[in-house]
Design a protein around this motif. Structure first.
Motif, PDB file in Angstrom:
ATOM      1  N   GLU A 179       2.597  16.191  12.689  1.00  0.00           N
ATOM      2  CA  GLU A 179       3.882  16.074  11.995  1.00  0.00           C
ATOM      3  C   GLU A 179       4.395  14.641  12.022  1.00  0.00           C
ATOM      4  N   VAL A 180       4.242  13.980  13.166  1.00  0.00           N
ATOM      5  CA  VAL A 180       4.693  12.587  13.277  1.00  0.00           C
ATOM      6  C   VAL A 180       3.889  11.710  12.320  1.00  0.00           C
ATOM      7  N   ILE A 181       2.577  11.925  12.264  1.00  0.00           N
ATOM      8  CA  ILE A 181       1.715  11.147  11.366  1.00  0.00           C
ATOM      9  C   ILE A 181       2.123  11.384   9.918  1.00  0.00           C
ATOM     10  N   GLN A 194       4.776   9.571   4.908  1.00  0.00           N
ATOM     11  CA  GLN A 194       5.811   9.767   3.891  1.00  0.00           C
ATOM     12  C   GLN A 194       6.735   8.548   3.817  1.00  0.00           C
ATOM     13  N   GLN A 195       7.109   7.978   4.977  1.00  0.00           N
ATOM     14  CA  GLN A 195       7.961   6.798   4.987  1.00  0.00           C
ATOM     15  C   GLN A 195       7.271   5.614   4.310  1.00  0.00           C
ATOM     16  N   VAL A 196       5.989   5.418   4.599  1.00  0.00           N
ATOM     17  CA  VAL A 196       5.229   4.326   3.979  1.00  0.00           C
ATOM     18  C   VAL A 196       5.146   4.536   2.475  1.00  0.00           C
ATOM     19  N   THR A 197       4.899   5.771   2.057  1.00  0.00           N
ATOM     20  CA  THR A 197       4.821   6.082   0.631  1.00  0.00           C
ATOM     21  C   THR A 197       6.142   5.775  -0.062  1.00  0.00           C
ATOM     22  N   GLU A 198       7.256   6.155   0.567  1.00  0.00           N
ATOM     23  CA  GLU A 198       8.573   5.880  -0.019  1.00  0.00           C
ATOM     24  C   GLU A 198       8.830   4.376  -0.103  1.00  0.00           C
ATOM     25  N   SER A 199       8.417   3.628   0.922  1.00  0.00           N
ATOM     26  CA  SER A 199       8.595   2.170   0.903  1.00  0.00           C
ATOM     27  C   SER A 199       7.769   1.532  -0.211  1.00  0.00           C
TER      28      SER A 199
END
Length: 182
Positions: A149-151, A156-161
């Motif tokens: 889940e952490v990965i 997801q955060q990298v994708t949004e950035s």
């Protein structure tokens, strides 16, 4: 021909087949016999033991030293799985010995891998009446599942950035900056 002439041949063939079958069964029993003395140990865990079956190998640092005798629920710890192992008496199990669940190729079948820290430690004393318990530590797949889940959240955060960086206004700014540089 007289039908009575074939009966002795049929009896002889039947006896031959019966004797041959008994010999093959005897050879199979002899080859699969348990030759060494084995000690009983247990693993009680709340981890899942997917793919582990009775008769699965038990290995100490990759060397076959025994087999899984039985898998049941632990009557002493509600919700825990109890795995009973039969391990060769000569296997160097110590108080630092721990178990992990290993996987055999792509079959999905599991085996028990016994390891230790490599430090000198007192030998684990077998007792068939109250078998010593070896702790089960999470294996690679269990740790990945735990951290999954952490990965996924970080991906997801990298994708949004990256999406924010490549948005239409930013693409125009980057194109304009490249034109100014040239």
């Amino acid at each position: 021909k007289d039908p009575m002439e074939n009966k002795p041949h049929a009896h002889a063939a039947g006896i031959f087949v019966a004797v041959l079958t008994a010999l093959v069964l005897g050879l199979a029993a002899w080859l699969t016999r348990d030759t060494g003395s084995r000690d009983v140990y247990e693993i009680s865990t709340r981890e899942t033991v997917t793919g582990l079956q009775e008769q699965a190998p038990v290995r100490f640092r990759g060397v076959d030293v025994g087999k899984v005798k039985r898998i049941t629920f632990d009557p002493k710890a509600t919700g825990s799985v109890l795995v009973r192992l039969e391990v060769d008496h000569d296997a160097p199990l110590t108080r630092d010995t721990f178990a992990t669940l290993g996987f055999q190729g792509v079959t999905g079948l599991s085996f028990i891998q016994l390891l230790d820290e490599g430090r000198p430690s007192p030998r684990l004393v077998p007792n068939d009446a109250a078998p010593p318990r070896i702790p089960l530590r999470p294996g690679l797949l269990a740790r990945l599942e735990e951290r999954g889940e952490v990965i996924l959240e970080r991906v997801q955060q990298v994708t949004e950035s990256v999406n924010a960086l490549l948005s239409d206004p930013n693409q125009k700014r980057i194109a304009s900056a490249l034109e100014n540089i040239s």
